[in-house]
Design a protein around this motif. Sequence first.
Motif, PDB file in Angstrom:
ATOM      1  N   ARG A  47       0.850  -1.192   0.000  1.00  0.00           N
ATOM      2  CA  ARG A  47       0.000   0.000   0.000  1.00  0.00           C
ATOM      3  C   ARG A  47       0.884   1.240   0.000  1.00  0.00           C
ATOM      4  N   ALA A  48       0.289   2.376  -0.311  1.00  0.00           N
ATOM      5  CA  ALA A  48       1.013   3.646  -0.339  1.00  0.00           C
ATOM      6  C   ALA A  48       0.992   4.277   1.050  1.00  0.00           C
ATOM      7  N   GLY A  49       2.176   4.558   1.578  1.00  0.00           N
ATOM      8  CA  GLY A  49       2.284   5.206   2.870  1.00  0.00           C
ATOM      9  C   GLY A  49       2.535   6.696   2.726  1.00  0.00           C
ATOM     10  N   LEU A  57       1.086  -3.749   4.112  1.00  0.00           N
ATOM     11  CA  LEU A  57      -0.034  -3.672   5.051  1.00  0.00           C
ATOM     12  C   LEU A  57      -0.401  -5.080   5.516  1.00  0.00           C
ATOM     13  N   LEU A  58      -0.723  -5.209   6.811  1.00  0.00           N
ATOM     14  CA  LEU A  58      -1.092  -6.489   7.404  1.00  0.00           C
ATOM     15  C   LEU A  58      -2.567  -6.496   7.791  1.00  0.00           C
ATOM     16  N   LYS A  59      -3.247  -7.581   7.453  1.00  0.00           N
ATOM     17  CA  LYS A  59      -4.634  -7.785   7.865  1.00  0.00           C
ATOM     18  C   LYS A  59      -4.851  -9.268   8.100  1.00  0.00           C
ATOM     19  N   LEU A 108      -4.194   3.193   0.755  1.00  0.00           N
ATOM     20  CA  LEU A 108      -4.815   2.689  -0.472  1.00  0.00           C
ATOM     21  C   LEU A 108      -3.774   2.028  -1.371  1.00  0.00           C
ATOM     22  N   PRO A 109      -4.196   1.233  -2.337  1.00  0.00           N
ATOM     23  CA  PRO A 109      -3.254   0.546  -3.229  1.00  0.00           C
ATOM     24  C   PRO A 109      -2.335   1.507  -3.978  1.00  0.00           C
TER      25      PRO A 109
END
Length: 207
Positions: A47-49, A57-59, A108-109
């Motif tokens: 993802r864009a930081g 990103l972790l989920k 977001l992606p």
Amino acid sequence: MYERFGKRVGDVLLASLALLVLSPLLLGVALAVRLALGRPVLFRQERAGRDGRPFTLLKFRSMRDGPGEDAERLTPFGRRLRASALDELPQLLNVLRGEMSLVGPRPLPLAYLPRYTPRQRLRLRVRPGLAGAAQAAGRNALPWPERLELDARYAGHVTAMADLRAACGTLRILLSGRGVSAPGHATMPPLSGGGISTGGEEASSAS
């Protein structure tokens, strides 16, 4: 002073405390995902930081493996997991690593980066967050233009009071069960240029 120093200190302290207190819950959710969906338990995606820099990103995983759109791979268990937002808890590790904040625009992606207007790109000047102004206003049910505008406003004026309002508002939305998905979609429609949504589903949720 808060944006430059206090926010990060608060993120580290609160995320550490949350991981400690919620560790039994994290283990319980991980076990439930393992039993319902198998391995892997965690979903990882670039993802864009802050400033558009990529991070992982972790989920907790909420979809079955294999081909198909989100709606086809999202199980009843996965829907309940997403509605509760418990799938987002591993992002506390992203907060500790400095890739995210407790409050900020949702990450977001990377594919969305060239689709932002100059105004919408302001959201990238701050770390993405677990909770945020857009989440407090409606979560995934909020149309993309409104969602990105709220992100831009937040990024332009970060204060402790704004963070508190966003965190409380996000919690209220989660407890109400509203905003889990956009109307007619399993999660959110993909973002086109200028913050306009298009038909179809993303391979994974942008929430």
